[in-house]
Each structure stands twice: as structure tokens, then as C-alpha cells.
Design an enzyme around this catalytic site. Structure first.
Site, PDB file in Angstrom:
ATOM      1  CE1 TYR A 142    -162.617 -89.662   8.880  1.00 36.86           C
ATOM      2  CE2 TYR A 142    -162.020 -87.349   8.642  1.00 36.86           C
ATOM      3  CZ  TYR A 142    -162.025 -88.521   9.381  1.00 36.86           C
ATOM      4  OH  TYR A 142    -161.446 -88.534  10.626  1.00 36.86           O
ATOM      5  CB  ILE A 202    -142.835 -81.588   0.411  1.00 38.12           C
ATOM      6  CG1 ILE A 202    -142.070 -81.979   1.681  1.00 38.12           C
ATOM      7  CG2 ILE A 202    -143.769 -80.405   0.657  1.00 38.12           C
ATOM      8  CD1 ILE A 202    -141.221 -80.880   2.285  1.00 38.12           C
TER       9      ILE A 202
HETATM   10  C1  UD2 Z   1    -156.135 -84.312   7.946  1.00 38.04           C
HETATM   11  C2  UD2 Z   1    -156.581 -85.639   8.529  1.00 38.04           C
HETATM   12  C3  UD2 Z   1    -157.750 -86.151   7.747  1.00 38.04           C
HETATM   13  C4  UD2 Z   1    -158.849 -85.111   7.616  1.00 38.04           C
HETATM   14  C5  UD2 Z   1    -158.253 -83.844   7.001  1.00 38.04           C
HETATM   15  C6  UD2 Z   1    -159.302 -82.735   6.913  1.00 38.04           C
HETATM   16  C7  UD2 Z   1    -154.555 -86.716   9.401  1.00 38.04           C
HETATM   17  C8  UD2 Z   1    -153.568 -87.813   9.206  1.00 38.04           C
HETATM   18  N1  UD2 Z   1    -155.494 -86.617   8.439  1.00 38.04           N
HETATM   19  O1  UD2 Z   1    -155.630 -84.511   6.662  1.00 38.04           O
HETATM   20  O2  UD2 Z   1    -158.255 -87.302   8.420  1.00 38.04           O
HETATM   21  O3  UD2 Z   1    -159.379 -84.835   8.898  1.00 38.04           O
HETATM   22  O4  UD2 Z   1    -157.189 -83.374   7.842  1.00 38.04           O
HETATM   23  O5  UD2 Z   1    -158.770 -81.598   6.335  1.00 38.04           O
HETATM   24  O6  UD2 Z   1    -154.540 -86.010  10.377  1.00 38.04           O
HETATM   25  N2  UD2 Z   1    -148.206 -84.414   2.637  1.00 38.04           N
HETATM   26  C9  UD2 Z   1    -146.986 -84.372   1.959  1.00 38.04           C
HETATM   27  N3  UD2 Z   1    -146.318 -85.534   1.766  1.00 38.04           N
HETATM   28  C10 UD2 Z   1    -146.786 -86.753   2.189  1.00 38.04           C
HETATM   29  C11 UD2 Z   1    -148.041 -86.784   2.861  1.00 38.04           C
HETATM   30  C12 UD2 Z   1    -148.715 -85.599   3.061  1.00 38.04           C
HETATM   31  O7  UD2 Z   1    -146.523 -83.302   1.560  1.00 38.04           O
HETATM   32  O8  UD2 Z   1    -146.128 -87.764   1.953  1.00 38.04           O
HETATM   33  C13 UD2 Z   1    -148.925 -83.163   2.857  1.00 38.04           C
HETATM   34  C14 UD2 Z   1    -150.336 -83.170   2.372  1.00 38.04           C
HETATM   35  O9  UD2 Z   1    -150.415 -82.843   1.023  1.00 38.04           O
HETATM   36  C15 UD2 Z   1    -150.943 -82.082   3.285  1.00 38.04           C
HETATM   37  C16 UD2 Z   1    -150.158 -82.220   4.587  1.00 38.04           C
HETATM   38  O10 UD2 Z   1    -148.988 -82.949   4.257  1.00 38.04           O
HETATM   39  O11 UD2 Z   1    -150.742 -80.795   2.744  1.00 38.04           O
HETATM   40  C17 UD2 Z   1    -150.894 -82.949   5.659  1.00 38.04           C
HETATM   41  O12 UD2 Z   1    -151.373 -84.161   5.121  1.00 38.04           O
HETATM   42  P1  UD2 Z   1    -152.012 -85.318   6.031  1.00 38.04           P
HETATM   43  O13 UD2 Z   1    -152.497 -86.363   5.113  1.00 38.04           O
HETATM   44  O14 UD2 Z   1    -151.089 -85.696   7.123  1.00 38.04           O
HETATM   45  O15 UD2 Z   1    -153.215 -84.583   6.761  1.00 38.04           O
HETATM   46  P2  UD2 Z   1    -154.413 -83.672   6.159  1.00 38.04           P
HETATM   47  O16 UD2 Z   1    -154.300 -82.358   6.855  1.00 38.04           O
HETATM   48  O17 UD2 Z   1    -154.470 -83.702   4.695  1.00 38.04           O
END
Ligand code: UD2
Length: 311
Positions: A142, A202
Site C-alpha cells: 500500500y 486495543i
Molecule cells: C493508518 C491508515 C492506513 C495506512 C497506515 C500507515 C487508517 C484507517 N489507516 O493505519 O491506511 O496509511 O496508517 O501507517 O487511517 N487498533 C486497535 N484496535 C482496533 C483497531 C485498531 O487497537 O480494533 C489500533 C491499531 O493497532 C493501531 C491504531 O489502532 O495501533 C490505529 O489503527 P488504524 O488501523 O486505525 O490505523 P493505522 O494507523 O494502523
């Protein structure tokens, strides 16, 4: 002005379409409805020319962009895991689709292309907060697809005189973000669980941080990118420049909701970035864009919306 929004039936795209319609633009939407929904455009359906097709199909892009002065290229397969499972397919959309938009813009005489890039391009290496000139280290197909596409977008400015801006979105949240997949944005998942009275999980200790930005601000960044003078291949972070931990995020949502079950804690998600925060000076200086919505206010508005659409 006539404009194109690719991915205009999606989460971010549909908010952008509403804002463009509100300011009087004639809006064409190109969306293959793979994750976008007609319902996202319900409020403006009569005023928008929705063309169902993929950015990976050059002919569809040519048809959609005809006569458009500006193209907002929001269409993508936005799931990181999907790009790991099926990189050939996602590359065709995320990278190939962007090249199609650039070439279609060139052929049609479109003046400007605004590209939805991602903070994913930075990976986990750069010191925080991260500025646009930090080294990039993509960690997933991605991120690679977005970065390659971004390079094309930047270079099409000096090569062909196309005015281009790439916006590196950080963690965008707001109404219409789909909570249903395990890889959905964490804010949409937490809100969904709270309204169901269920405990979210989390991943890890919850002390990881993200730079959350409300979708209304992302729309404003796009509008600024469309009007700024001589952008010449500009690349800009779109964020608040503020770190919020997941524990803080959940506590704020629980507070706004008037209570919520204690969150469960599970193993950290493989490949997760630990911390993320943007330098937002360039967006301010080059675009005149500063995110206005405090995270708490954006979350409150999102909860109101989610309650009004629940059931
Ligand atoms: C974001 C972007 C992704 C990519 C990435 C690059 C979003 C939705 N996704 O992913 O497209 O650009 O950045 O680094 O913006 N989490 C929990 N529980 C849940 C779901 C998530 O604890 O049920 C945590 C997850 O492990 C992470 C944080 O929340 O630490 C953010 O997760 P995410 O999937 O919303 O976004 P991210 O930053 O991984």
C-alpha cells in the site's frame, strides 16, 4: 467550475463532493462502488454525475474527466492487508489508476490534479514529528503504491506543466467511515462498539499514538490545494500535528458517550507503527491550511452522527 472526484462515493470522497456541490461546482464522480456507496452521496445525488467505473480503466477515466478543470483523485484500495494479499490487483488501482488519472488529465487539458497520498509512505524510520522532507521507508505494498504514485504526480508538474498537489493524509476519521472490517479505522471501530455497548479490543498497551484529523479538515485541505497559486508538484502532510494515544482516544469517546465498557487488551498488531505525528508547517505556509477541528469535537460530532444513523 467542473471537477472530477475519483472515489467520490467513498468515505473521504463523499464529504469532498458535498463541499464542492455546496460551493457551486459541477461534480463528476468516478467510483467503482467496491467500497464506496451510492448512499454516501444521497444528499447530493441529483446534483452529481456519478459514473460507475474504476480508475484502473483508462477509458472510464477519460470519459469522467472530460471538461473537468480540476481532478481530486481519492480513489484507492485503502486496505493495507488487501495490498499484501493481492499486490498485483491493488497496484493496478492505486498506482496504475493514478497514472491513468495523470495521463487522462494531460489529454483532456485538465489544469490541476490533487492526489490523496498517505502518511504510510514514511514507514517507521523517520524521527517524529515527521516532515515532508523526511526519508521515506514504505513498509507495505500500500505504502509503496502510494509513494510511487506520488512521485509520478510530483514529476508530472515540471514535465508536463500539470499543476499537482499530493496530500499525505494521516489518520482520518469522521462520519461514513466503515467500521465493519477488522482493518477499518480505529475510531470507527471504537464508536461502533460503544454504541452497541460492547468492549473494543486495543491492540497492544494502547500507548501507541496517532495524529487524528477530522474528515471535514481533510476536505478543507483539498479545497485549499485546488485554489493555491502555482503549487508545482507540492507534497503536504494533512494532519493536526498532535499525538493522541489509543487509551486517550477511548477515554475521550467513553466520556463523550456518557460511559462505555472497559476496553479489552490484545496482542499488538504485527507491523503497527508505534507513534505517528506530523509536522504541519508546510500545509500552513504553502496551502494556508490549518486543521480546525479539535479531536474531541470531531469525536463528539461523529458520535452524534453514529447515534442518528444507528439501527
Ligand atoms: C493508518 C491508515 C492506513 C495506512 C497506515 C500507515 C487508517 C484507517 N489507516 O493505519 O491506511 O496509511 O496508517 O501507517 O487511517 N487498533 C486497535 N484496535 C482496533 C483497531 C485498531 O487497537 O480494533 C489500533 C491499531 O493497532 C493501531 C491504531 O489502532 O495501533 C490505529 O489503527 P488504524 O488501523 O486505525 O490505523 P493505522 O494507523 O494502523
Amino acid at each position: 467550475m467542473k471537477v472530477l472526484v475519483t472515489g467520490g462515493a467513498g468515505f473521504i470522497g463523499s464529504h469532498l463532493v458535498e463541499a464542492l456541490v455546496a460551493r457551486g461546482d459541477a461534480v463528476v464522480v468516478l467510483d467503482d462502488l467496491s467500497t464506496g456507496k451510492r448512499a454516501n452521496l444521497a444528499a447530493v445525488a441529483e446534483k452529481v454525475d456519478l459514473q460507475v467505473g474504476s480508475v484502473a480503466d483508462r477509458a472510464a477515466v477519460d470519459r469522467a474527466i472530460a471538461g473537468c478543470e480540476v481532478a481530486f483523485h481519492q480513489a484507492a484500495i485503502a486496505s493495507v492487508p488487501k495490498t499484501i494479499e493481492a499486490p498485483v490487483e491493488t497496484n493496478a488501482v492505486n498506482f496504475g489508476g493514478t497514472l491513468n488519472v495523470l495521463e487522462a488529465a494531460r489529454a483532456a487539458g485538465t489544469r490541476r490534479v490533487i492526489f490523496a497520498s498517505s502518511a504510510a509512505v514514511y514507514g517507521d524510520e523517520a524521527p517524529l514529528p515527521v516532515a515532508e522532507d523526511a526519508p521515506v521507508a514504505p513498509l507495505s505494498p500500500y505504502a509503496i503504491e502510494k509513494l510511487c504514485a506520488e512521485h509520478y504526480v510530483r514529476v508530472w508538474a515540471p514535465l508536463f506543466g500539470l499543476e499537482t498537489v499530493a496530500l499525505r493524509y494521516f489518520n482520518v476519521f469522521g462520519p461514513r467511515q466503515d467500521p465493519k472490517s477488522p482493518y477499518s479505522g480505529v475510531v470507527s471501530i471504537f464508536v461502533d462498539r460503544i454504541l452497541k455497548g460492547e468492549a473494543p479490543t486495543i491492540f497492544g498497551d494502547g500507548e501507541q499514538t496517532r495524529d487524528f484529523v477530522a474528515v471535514a479538515d481533510v476536505v478543507r485541505a483539498n479545497l485549499a490545494a485546488a485554489t493555491v497559486d502555482r503549487p508545482e508538484g507540492l507534497v503536504c502532510n494533512v494532519a493536526r500535528g498532535e499525538a493522541t494515544s489509543l487509551n486517550q482516544l477511548y477515554a475521550t469517546l467513553a466520556d463523550l458517550a456518557g460511559g462505555a465498557p472497559d476496553a479489552l487488551y490484545g496482542p499488538a498488531r504485527a507491523g503497527d507503527v508505534r507513534h505517528s505525528r506530523a509536522v504541519v508547517d508546510r500545509a500552513r505556509d504553502a496551502l494556508g491550511f490549518v486543521a480546525k477541528t479539535p479531536v474531541r469535537d470531531g469525536l463528539a460530532a461523529l458520535l452524534d452522527w453514529a447515534r442518528s444513523t444507528a439501527g
